[in-house]
Design a protein around this motif. Structure first.
Motif, PDB file in Angstrom:
ATOM      1  N   LEU A   1       0.802  -1.209   0.000  1.00  0.00           N
ATOM      2  CA  LEU A   1       0.000   0.000   0.000  1.00  0.00           C
ATOM      3  C   LEU A   1       0.845   1.274   0.000  1.00  0.00           C
ATOM      4  O   LEU A   1       1.893   1.341   0.641  1.00  0.00           O
ATOM      5  CB  LEU A   1      -0.910   0.026   1.227  1.00  0.00           C
ATOM      6  N   VAL A   2       0.335   2.267  -0.719  1.00  0.00           N
ATOM      7  CA  VAL A   2       0.825   3.645  -0.612  1.00  0.00           C
ATOM      8  C   VAL A   2      -0.398   4.475  -0.253  1.00  0.00           C
ATOM      9  O   VAL A   2      -1.330   4.597  -1.055  1.00  0.00           O
ATOM     10  CB  VAL A   2       1.439   4.138  -1.937  1.00  0.00           C
ATOM     11  N   THR A   3      -0.424   5.003   0.958  1.00  0.00           N
ATOM     12  CA  THR A   3      -1.613   5.708   1.434  1.00  0.00           C
ATOM     13  C   THR A   3      -1.251   7.106   1.917  1.00  0.00           C
ATOM     14  O   THR A   3      -0.078   7.447   2.067  1.00  0.00           O
ATOM     15  CB  THR A   3      -2.273   4.963   2.611  1.00  0.00           C
ATOM     16  N   GLU A   4      -2.281   7.890   2.163  1.00  0.00           N
ATOM     17  CA  GLU A   4      -2.082   9.150   2.871  1.00  0.00           C
ATOM     18  C   GLU A   4      -1.741   8.821   4.325  1.00  0.00           C
ATOM     19  O   GLU A   4      -2.190   7.800   4.866  1.00  0.00           O
ATOM     20  CB  GLU A   4      -3.345  10.006   2.806  1.00  0.00           C
ATOM     21  N   ALA A   5      -0.964   9.670   4.948  1.00  0.00           N
ATOM     22  CA  ALA A   5      -0.548   9.441   6.332  1.00  0.00           C
ATOM     23  C   ALA A   5      -1.763   9.279   7.242  1.00  0.00           C
ATOM     24  O   ALA A   5      -2.721  10.056   7.168  1.00  0.00           O
ATOM     25  CB  ALA A   5       0.319  10.596   6.821  1.00  0.00           C
ATOM     26  N   GLY A   6      -1.752   8.246   8.063  1.00  0.00           N
ATOM     27  CA  GLY A   6      -2.823   8.017   9.023  1.00  0.00           C
ATOM     28  C   GLY A   6      -3.968   7.163   8.519  1.00  0.00           C
ATOM     29  O   GLY A   6      -4.858   6.795   9.295  1.00  0.00           O
ATOM     30  N   LEU A   7      -3.961   6.803   7.226  1.00  0.00           N
ATOM     31  CA  LEU A   7      -5.064   6.020   6.668  1.00  0.00           C
ATOM     32  C   LEU A   7      -4.676   4.565   6.406  1.00  0.00           C
ATOM     33  O   LEU A   7      -5.411   3.836   5.748  1.00  0.00           O
ATOM     34  CB  LEU A   7      -5.559   6.660   5.366  1.00  0.00           C
ATOM     35  N   GLU A   8      -3.542   4.154   6.929  1.00  0.00           N
ATOM     36  CA  GLU A   8      -3.075   2.786   6.689  1.00  0.00           C
ATOM     37  C   GLU A   8      -4.053   1.750   7.267  1.00  0.00           C
ATOM     38  O   GLU A   8      -4.436   0.792   6.580  1.00  0.00           O
ATOM     39  CB  GLU A   8      -1.686   2.582   7.306  1.00  0.00           C
ATOM     40  N   GLU A   9      -4.464   1.938   8.514  1.00  0.00           N
ATOM     41  CA  GLU A   9      -5.338   0.952   9.158  1.00  0.00           C
ATOM     42  C   GLU A   9      -6.702   0.890   8.477  1.00  0.00           C
ATOM     43  O   GLU A   9      -7.243  -0.199   8.256  1.00  0.00           O
ATOM     44  CB  GLU A   9      -5.513   1.277  10.647  1.00  0.00           C
ATOM     45  N   GLU A  10      -7.253   2.040   8.152  1.00  0.00           N
ATOM     46  CA  GLU A  10      -8.551   2.054   7.462  1.00  0.00           C
ATOM     47  C   GLU A  10      -8.459   1.336   6.126  1.00  0.00           C
ATOM     48  O   GLU A  10      -9.379   0.588   5.739  1.00  0.00           O
ATOM     49  CB  GLU A  10      -9.033   3.493   7.235  1.00  0.00           C
ATOM     50  N   THR A  11      -7.366   1.533   5.411  1.00  0.00           N
ATOM     51  CA  THR A  11      -7.202   0.897   4.105  1.00  0.00           C
ATOM     52  C   THR A  11      -7.123  -0.616   4.237  1.00  0.00           C
ATOM     53  O   THR A  11      -7.785  -1.352   3.487  1.00  0.00           O
ATOM     54  CB  THR A  11      -5.938   1.431   3.406  1.00  0.00           C
ATOM     55  N   VAL A  12      -6.337  -1.104   5.186  1.00  0.00           N
ATOM     56  CA  VAL A  12      -6.234  -2.548   5.409  1.00  0.00           C
ATOM     57  C   VAL A  12      -7.598  -3.118   5.802  1.00  0.00           C
ATOM     58  O   VAL A  12      -8.012  -4.180   5.317  1.00  0.00           O
ATOM     59  CB  VAL A  12      -5.188  -2.857   6.502  1.00  0.00           C
ATOM     60  N   THR A  13      -8.298  -2.416   6.663  1.00  0.00           N
ATOM     61  CA  THR A  13      -9.621  -2.863   7.106  1.00  0.00           C
ATOM     62  C   THR A  13     -10.576  -2.997   5.937  1.00  0.00           C
ATOM     63  O   THR A  13     -11.277  -4.014   5.790  1.00  0.00           O
ATOM     64  CB  THR A  13     -10.199  -1.879   8.144  1.00  0.00           C
ATOM     65  N   ARG A  14     -10.598  -1.986   5.081  1.00  0.00           N
ATOM     66  CA  ARG A  14     -11.541  -2.010   3.969  1.00  0.00           C
ATOM     67  C   ARG A  14     -11.176  -3.054   2.923  1.00  0.00           C
ATOM     68  O   ARG A  14     -12.050  -3.637   2.279  1.00  0.00           O
ATOM     69  CB  ARG A  14     -11.656  -0.609   3.373  1.00  0.00           C
ATOM     70  N   LEU A  15      -9.888  -3.332   2.768  1.00  0.00           N
ATOM     71  CA  LEU A  15      -9.485  -4.419   1.874  1.00  0.00           C
ATOM     72  C   LEU A  15      -9.912  -5.770   2.434  1.00  0.00           C
ATOM     73  O   LEU A  15     -10.389  -6.644   1.686  1.00  0.00           O
ATOM     74  CB  LEU A  15      -7.971  -4.403   1.676  1.00  0.00           C
ATOM     75  N   SER A  16      -9.777  -5.949   3.737  1.00  0.00           N
ATOM     76  CA  SER A  16     -10.135  -7.229   4.348  1.00  0.00           C
ATOM     77  C   SER A  16     -11.624  -7.511   4.240  1.00  0.00           C
ATOM     78  O   SER A  16     -12.041  -8.668   4.213  1.00  0.00           O
ATOM     79  CB  SER A  16      -9.703  -7.253   5.815  1.00  0.00           C
ATOM     80  N   ARG A  17     -12.422  -6.465   4.171  1.00  0.00           N
ATOM     81  CA  ARG A  17     -13.870  -6.658   4.068  1.00  0.00           C
ATOM     82  C   ARG A  17     -14.269  -7.382   2.791  1.00  0.00           C
ATOM     83  O   ARG A  17     -15.333  -8.004   2.732  1.00  0.00           O
ATOM     84  CB  ARG A  17     -14.591  -5.308   4.134  1.00  0.00           C
ATOM     85  N   VAL A  18     -13.430  -7.271   1.764  1.00  0.00           N
ATOM     86  CA  VAL A  18     -13.730  -7.980   0.520  1.00  0.00           C
ATOM     87  C   VAL A  18     -12.715  -9.093   0.264  1.00  0.00           C
ATOM     88  O   VAL A  18     -12.553  -9.561  -0.867  1.00  0.00           O
ATOM     89  CB  VAL A  18     -13.803  -7.014  -0.683  1.00  0.00           C
ATOM     90  N   GLY A  19     -12.032  -9.521   1.332  1.00  0.00           N
ATOM     91  CA  GLY A  19     -11.233 -10.729   1.256  1.00  0.00           C
ATOM     92  C   GLY A  19      -9.798 -10.575   0.814  1.00  0.00           C
ATOM     93  O   GLY A  19      -9.087 -11.584   0.654  1.00  0.00           O
ATOM     94  N   PHE A  20      -9.320  -9.345   0.629  1.00  0.00           N
ATOM     95  CA  PHE A  20      -7.927  -9.152   0.217  1.00  0.00           C
ATOM     96  C   PHE A  20      -7.045  -9.136   1.459  1.00  0.00           C
ATOM     97  O   PHE A  20      -6.788  -8.094   2.061  1.00  0.00           O
ATOM     98  CB  PHE A  20      -7.796  -7.871  -0.609  1.00  0.00           C
ATOM     99  N   ASP A  21      -6.588 -10.312   1.826  1.00  0.00           N
ATOM    100  CA  ASP A  21      -5.883 -10.509   3.093  1.00  0.00           C
ATOM    101  C   ASP A  21      -4.364 -10.536   2.948  1.00  0.00           C
ATOM    102  O   ASP A  21      -3.652 -10.458   3.947  1.00  0.00           O
ATOM    103  CB  ASP A  21      -6.325 -11.819   3.746  1.00  0.00           C
ATOM    104  N   THR A  22      -3.871 -10.682   1.724  1.00  0.00           N
ATOM    105  CA  THR A  22      -2.422 -10.806   1.521  1.00  0.00           C
ATOM    106  C   THR A  22      -1.801  -9.432   1.342  1.00  0.00           C
ATOM    107  O   THR A  22      -1.316  -9.058   0.264  1.00  0.00           O
ATOM    108  CB  THR A  22      -2.116 -11.715   0.318  1.00  0.00           C
ATOM    109  N   ILE A  23      -1.834  -8.663   2.411  1.00  0.00           N
ATOM    110  CA  ILE A  23      -1.290  -7.308   2.397  1.00  0.00           C
ATOM    111  C   ILE A  23       0.095  -7.367   3.042  1.00  0.00           C
ATOM    112  O   ILE A  23       0.227  -7.686   4.230  1.00  0.00           O
ATOM    113  CB  ILE A  23      -2.212  -6.330   3.146  1.00  0.00           C
TER     114      ILE A  23
END
Length: 472
Positions: free
Chosen positions: A318-340
């Motif tokens: 991931l390349v995210t805006e600062a502070g949005l790393e956890e939200e991004t991982v969470t939202r990916l996991s909701r649709v099954g993208f677990d290999t982060i």
């Protein structure tokens, strides 16, 4: 008795939290379960049951993790076979939560295990249904997703859905509240309302699929007409919901690993990871790591990831805006993208400061586009949905929906310049990033999309209301 709809806009998904006399039930929970655990503790109630209306295709439920943490059993309707402990309830079976009762109404059609849960209050009155993907507000569940699992055609499943609605749901009192699993924006139906709560009586009056005197043949034709192919990740999400999955906490831990800018290229190469840049379109267009794919977090992020990346096992950095790393991982996991694999420490700014190579998108304003545009000489690709294109579009523009870019990209002539737009710039920037990652540089993306273009004097087709397009 209290009922709370917990609606997640980016998935257009509704989970339900119900309490009565010190006990609770949760219906169709999201992947991350800590908010539910916090709520149960704050309310001082014990989770007695976790109800699942069916094996979801568009998101990964939190049922497995939630059951492990609380010991509450997972309840599906008939025909449900799980690779973990669950109750496959019988039609008509009842479950007590405090002073209320949840009754199982088996309503197959969307899938064969699809079930509607009827809430009966402490006075014995039918109060509400949690209809899952059987009944939406203004629509019903698509009958094409479970064809392989059921060994049936979509027409056969639609016929079963017709009888489920009329025999189990339309027979309920008009004042019974309808709580569906999804609203507008979900790919589990085709014409859902933006409203997320209704009543049986209102749906009888307004939902095309519940028309009085509607024949089974008419229902099948109307429900199956215009169905778009389901996103590729749907089947993988069904498998995760049926078989179980990695703990969300493990997925989050992995995704929160900060990768130093000096190691970023090596990690990407060694893992075969896709670089997913979740910044907004404006920032991304000005500079990004070469080969990055842009899907902005401030949009329909998870569904577009699922549609375009498709393989939930694809490693992602991931390349995210600062502070949005956890939200991004969470939202990916909701649709099954677990290999982060992790995220770039310091984001794109760290990459820039380190002096590494960057790329950019050739982006212009709608005003500049209007000054350059000549109908007969310029090629325009419109990546909006077909219904949006049919409602109004630039004269002679080509309709190439973003959802099918992996199909139409092979038809692009690499030496022919074209302009690229969507409705507002979100989807066209996704398309631009994919095109550039595949070596195409022969295009110009238009900032503001058709919304900005419509304010110029560029020739356009006559406007047609989208509701008419959908009904056509």
């Amino acid at each position: 008795m209290k009922i709370e709809q917990i609606y997640t806009g980016c998935l257009a998904q509704g989970a339900y939290y119900i309490t009565s006399n010190g006990e609770a039930a949760i219906i169709d929970p999201l992947r991350e379960i800590q908010p539910y655990l916090d709520r149960l503790e704050r309310d001082g109630v014990k989770l007695k049951y976790i109800f699942e209306t069916h094996f979801h295709a568009d998101f990964v439920s939190g049922h497995v993790d939630l059951s492990k943490e609380t010991q509450a059993p997972i309840v599906y309707g008939p025909n449900a076979t799980c690779e973990f402990d669950c109750i496959s309830a019988k039609d008509g079976q009842e479950f007590k939560i405090g002073k209320i009762t949840i009754k199982v109404l088996h309503t197959p059609g969307h899938t064969m295990e699809s079930t509607t849960f009827l809430l009966i209050d402490e006075n014995g009155k039918d109060h509400a249904i949690f209809s899952g993907d059987t009944l939406f507000i203004g629509d019903v569940g698509r009958p094409d997703l479970a064809q392989k699992a059921a060994g049936m055609t979509q027409d056969q499943l639609a016929g079963i859905l017709f009888h489920s609605l009329r025999d189990k749901i339309m027979t309920l009192s008009d004042d019974v509240i309808v709580y569906p699993a999804h609203g507008a924006g979900s790919a589990c139906g085709k014409n859902m309302s933006k409203e997320t709560i209704s009543t049986i009586g209102n749906q009888k009056a307004t939902n095309y699929a519940l028309r009085a005197n509607m024949t089974e043949a008419e229902f099948i034709k109307e429900v199956t007409d215009g169905l778009l192919p389901p996103p590729a990740y749907f089947g993988m999400n069904v498998a995760m919901n049926k078989n179980g999955y990695e703990s969300f906490e493990t997925v989050l831990h992995n995704g929160m690993k900060a990768i130093d800018v000096k190691d970023f290229e090596a990690v990407t190469k060694d893992t075969g990871a896709l670089i997913l840049d979740t910044r907004n379109a404006v920032d991304f267009s000005k500079g990004f790591i070469p080969q990055s794919i842009n899907i902005g977090i401030n949009g329909d992020f998870a569904p577009w990831v699922g549609t375009l990346i498709a393989n939930v096992k694809q490693p992602i950095i991931l390349v995210t805006e600062a502070g949005l790393e956890e939200e991004t991982v969470t939202r990916l996991s909701r649709v099954g993208f677990d290999t982060i694999i992790g995220h770039l420490d310091g984001g794109f700014e760290a990459w820039q400061k380190a002096g590494f190579e960057t790329d950019a998108v050739n982006r212009i304003s709608a005003a500049q586009f209007a000054s350059e545009f000549k109908t007969e000489n310029n090629k325009v690709i419109d990546v909006r949905k077909e219904t949006e294109y049919e409602a109004e579009h630039i004269e002679n523009a080509y309709s190439k929906p973003l959802a099918y870019i992996n199909d139409w990209v092979k038809d692009i002539e690499p030496k022919e310049h074209f302009y690229l737009h969507c409705a507002g710039g979100y989807r066209s920037m996704i398309a631009a990033s994919i095109l550039q990652a595949r070596g195409f540089r022969n295009f110009t993306e238009i900032e503001g999309g058709f919304g900005a273009i419509a304010k110029t004097n560029i020739p356009k087709s006559d406007f047609v209301c989208q509701s008419k397009v959908l009904k056509a």
